[in-house]
Design a protein around this motif. Structure first.
Motif, PDB file in Angstrom:
ATOM      1  N   ASN A  58       0.822  -1.212   0.000  1.00 18.73           N
ATOM      2  CA  ASN A  58       0.000   0.000   0.000  1.00 18.73           C
ATOM      3  C   ASN A  58       0.859   1.266   0.000  1.00 18.73           C
ATOM      4  O   ASN A  58       0.525   2.254  -0.662  1.00 18.73           O
ATOM      5  CB  ASN A  58      -0.937   0.006   1.213  1.00 18.73           C
ATOM      6  CG  ASN A  58      -2.105  -0.948   1.043  1.00 18.73           C
ATOM      7  OD1 ASN A  58      -2.406  -1.386  -0.067  1.00 18.73           O
ATOM      8  ND2 ASN A  58      -2.757  -1.288   2.139  1.00 18.73           N
ATOM      9  N   ILE A  61       2.057   1.813  -3.426  1.00 19.89           N
ATOM     10  CA  ILE A  61       0.963   2.330  -4.261  1.00 19.89           C
ATOM     11  C   ILE A  61       0.675   3.795  -3.952  1.00 19.89           C
ATOM     12  O   ILE A  61       0.289   4.568  -4.833  1.00 19.89           O
ATOM     13  CB  ILE A  61      -0.295   1.467  -4.060  1.00 19.89           C
ATOM     14  CG1 ILE A  61      -0.067   0.064  -4.617  1.00 19.89           C
ATOM     15  CG2 ILE A  61      -1.504   2.089  -4.756  1.00 19.89           C
ATOM     16  CD1 ILE A  61       0.218   0.018  -6.096  1.00 19.89           C
ATOM     17  N   ILE A  62       0.870   4.198  -2.717  1.00 19.47           N
ATOM     18  CA  ILE A  62       0.684   5.603  -2.351  1.00 19.47           C
ATOM     19  C   ILE A  62       1.689   6.482  -3.089  1.00 19.47           C
ATOM     20  O   ILE A  62       1.343   7.557  -3.610  1.00 19.47           O
ATOM     21  CB  ILE A  62       0.802   5.774  -0.818  1.00 19.47           C
ATOM     22  CG1 ILE A  62      -0.457   5.216  -0.138  1.00 19.47           C
ATOM     23  CG2 ILE A  62       0.993   7.250  -0.440  1.00 19.47           C
ATOM     24  CD1 ILE A  62      -0.342   5.100   1.366  1.00 19.47           C
ATOM     25  N   GLN A  65       0.570   6.904  -6.604  1.00 18.13           N
ATOM     26  CA  GLN A  65      -0.507   7.887  -6.717  1.00 18.13           C
ATOM     27  C   GLN A  65       0.040   9.317  -6.723  1.00 18.13           C
ATOM     28  O   GLN A  65      -0.416  10.160  -7.497  1.00 18.13           O
ATOM     29  CB  GLN A  65      -1.493   7.722  -5.555  1.00 18.13           C
ATOM     30  CG  GLN A  65      -2.316   6.459  -5.615  1.00 18.13           C
ATOM     31  CD  GLN A  65      -3.180   6.298  -4.381  1.00 18.13           C
ATOM     32  OE1 GLN A  65      -4.186   6.963  -4.217  1.00 18.13           O
ATOM     33  NE2 GLN A  65      -2.767   5.403  -3.492  1.00 18.13           N
ATOM     34  N   ILE A  82      -4.576  11.245  -0.478  1.00 17.68           N
ATOM     35  CA  ILE A  82      -3.608  10.154  -0.661  1.00 17.68           C
ATOM     36  C   ILE A  82      -2.811   9.917   0.622  1.00 17.68           C
ATOM     37  O   ILE A  82      -2.622   8.780   1.047  1.00 17.68           O
ATOM     38  CB  ILE A  82      -2.670  10.480  -1.834  1.00 17.68           C
ATOM     39  CG1 ILE A  82      -3.446  10.458  -3.154  1.00 17.68           C
ATOM     40  CG2 ILE A  82      -1.527   9.473  -1.897  1.00 17.68           C
ATOM     41  CD1 ILE A  82      -2.664  10.988  -4.334  1.00 17.68           C
ATOM     42  N   GLN A  85      -4.281   7.939   3.435  1.00 18.74           N
ATOM     43  CA  GLN A  85      -4.319   6.485   3.274  1.00 18.74           C
ATOM     44  C   GLN A  85      -3.279   5.792   4.159  1.00 18.74           C
ATOM     45  O   GLN A  85      -3.455   4.616   4.506  1.00 18.74           O
ATOM     46  CB  GLN A  85      -4.073   6.111   1.815  1.00 18.74           C
ATOM     47  CG  GLN A  85      -5.139   6.565   0.842  1.00 18.74           C
ATOM     48  CD  GLN A  85      -4.715   6.359  -0.600  1.00 18.74           C
ATOM     49  OE1 GLN A  85      -3.759   5.627  -0.876  1.00 18.74           O
ATOM     50  NE2 GLN A  85      -5.399   7.005  -1.525  1.00 18.74           N
ATOM     51  N   ILE A  86      -2.212   6.508   4.520  1.00 20.53           N
ATOM     52  CA  ILE A  86      -1.121   5.873   5.274  1.00 20.53           C
ATOM     53  C   ILE A  86      -1.593   5.337   6.631  1.00 20.53           C
ATOM     54  O   ILE A  86      -1.404   4.141   6.915  1.00 20.53           O
ATOM     55  CB  ILE A  86       0.067   6.838   5.433  1.00 20.53           C
ATOM     56  CG1 ILE A  86       0.655   7.186   4.068  1.00 20.53           C
ATOM     57  CG2 ILE A  86       1.133   6.214   6.335  1.00 20.53           C
ATOM     58  CD1 ILE A  86       1.765   8.226   4.110  1.00 20.53           C
ATOM     59  N   SER A  89      -4.080   2.506   6.113  1.00 25.87           N
ATOM     60  CA  SER A  89      -3.418   1.305   5.589  1.00 25.87           C
ATOM     61  C   SER A  89      -2.712   0.555   6.714  1.00 25.87           C
ATOM     62  O   SER A  89      -2.727  -0.681   6.759  1.00 25.87           O
ATOM     63  CB  SER A  89      -2.400   1.683   4.505  1.00 25.87           C
ATOM     64  OG  SER A  89      -3.042   2.183   3.357  1.00 25.87           O
ATOM     65  N   MET A 140      -9.179   3.850  -0.395  1.00 28.93           N
ATOM     66  CA  MET A 140      -7.975   3.097  -0.096  1.00 28.93           C
ATOM     67  C   MET A 140      -7.056   3.053  -1.309  1.00 28.93           C
ATOM     68  O   MET A 140      -7.458   3.328  -2.438  1.00 28.93           O
ATOM     69  CB  MET A 140      -8.337   1.684   0.372  1.00 28.93           C
ATOM     70  CG  MET A 140      -9.030   1.681   1.736  1.00 28.93           C
ATOM     71  SD  MET A 140      -8.025   2.421   3.062  1.00 28.93           S
ATOM     72  CE  MET A 140      -6.809   1.128   3.325  1.00 28.93           C
ATOM     73  N   SER A 141      -5.799   2.671  -1.070  1.00 30.80           N
ATOM     74  CA  SER A 141      -4.757   2.853  -2.080  1.00 30.80           C
ATOM     75  C   SER A 141      -5.019   2.087  -3.374  1.00 30.80           C
ATOM     76  O   SER A 141      -4.745   2.587  -4.462  1.00 30.80           O
ATOM     77  CB  SER A 141      -3.394   2.454  -1.511  1.00 30.80           C
ATOM     78  OG  SER A 141      -3.421   1.119  -1.052  1.00 30.80           O
ATOM     79  N   GLY A 144      -7.487   4.021  -5.100  1.00 27.97           N
ATOM     80  CA  GLY A 144      -6.940   5.348  -5.360  1.00 27.97           C
ATOM     81  C   GLY A 144      -6.025   5.379  -6.567  1.00 27.97           C
ATOM     82  O   GLY A 144      -6.094   6.291  -7.394  1.00 27.97           O
ATOM     83  N   VAL A 145      -5.170   4.370  -6.696  1.00 25.85           N
ATOM     84  CA  VAL A 145      -4.236   4.357  -7.829  1.00 25.85           C
ATOM     85  C   VAL A 145      -4.990   4.221  -9.146  1.00 25.85           C
ATOM     86  O   VAL A 145      -4.612   4.816 -10.164  1.00 25.85           O
ATOM     87  CB  VAL A 145      -3.186   3.233  -7.661  1.00 25.85           C
ATOM     88  CG1 VAL A 145      -3.803   1.857  -7.862  1.00 25.85           C
ATOM     89  CG2 VAL A 145      -2.024   3.446  -8.602  1.00 25.85           C
TER      90      VAL A 145
END
Length: 220
Positions: A58, A61-62, A65, A82, A85-86, A89, A140-141, A144-145
């Motif tokens: 994740n 992936i962040i 993004q 974005i 999300q950390i 996640s 979520m990531s 999001g991506v």
């Protein structure tokens, strides 16, 4: 303030249910969800737990993004979304490891039992998706991506999401073959979860959430 608190509480509950769903599907020994396939194979071939592998994926992936929204494609609001999300996640990954530990004594020894656990996981996953979407807190990531890739390259979100899921499964199979010489973590359960969850989400929304006006009762 109360509405916002309810939304965040519902979202966190949805995250827990999603982690439980993934753990149930893994416990079935029939594979895992497409979105977790690479993470699961990584956990099978390295010292990482499934939760650790999920968090590492994740975070990667962040960063993807943040790269996708460069050059004026994204706004300050997008960057905040974005980065939010950390922590979620991390929480989601912790939930996965907790549920994997709780379910570790379960070892289904018959195919019908494995199939039952898999279907239970698909149902729980559908409920989790509905709760997360309705709470409308953080994307979520994995979604999001796809969202930011669709925006940057002017593609349809749904079609791109299917391609992204397929890519993850292909990566999982390829990495598994390289790391262990055999295919691990991707089985018929992966296909069942991919095909069934969307229909279950639609069924829950159409036949449960909308008739009972649950969205209005919970979030308005």
């Amino acid at each position: 303030m109360k509405e916002l608190t309810v939304r965040y509480a519902a979202f966190i509950f949805g995250l827990y249910l999603l982690s439980l769903a993934i753990s149930l599907i893994v416990t079935s020994s029939l594979g895992t969800t497409p979105i977790s396939s690479f993470n699961y194979v990584l956990s099978l071939t390295t010292p990482l737990t499934l939760g650790m592998a999920t968090f590492s994926f994740n975070v990667a992936i962040i960063f993807v993004q943040l790269w996708l929204i460069r050059g004026g494609v994204g706004t300050r609001k997008d960057r905040i979304e974005i980065l939010m999300q950390i922590p979620f996640s991390f929480l989601f990954s912790a939930f996965i490891d907790i549920n994997m530990m709780l379910l570790s004594p379960i070892h289904p020894d018959s195919y019908p039992m494995r199939l039952a656990i898999l279907l239970a996981g698909c149902l729980v996953q559908a409920v989790a998706v509905v709760i997360e979407l309705r709470s409308n807190v953080v994307i979520m990531s994995a979604e999001g991506v796809v969202k930011y890739a669709a925006r940057r390259y002017n593609k349809d979100f749904g079609a791109l999401k299917v391609r992204f899921d397929i890519l993850l499964v292909v990566l999982a199979v390829g990495y598994s073959l390289l790391a262990s010489g055999t295919v691990q973590g991707v089985r018929e359960g992966t296909l069942i979860a991919a095909a069934l969850t969307g229909y279950l989400v639609t069924f829950i929304v159409v036949h449960v959430v909308n008739p009972l006006h649950l969205h209005r009762r919970l979030f308005e």
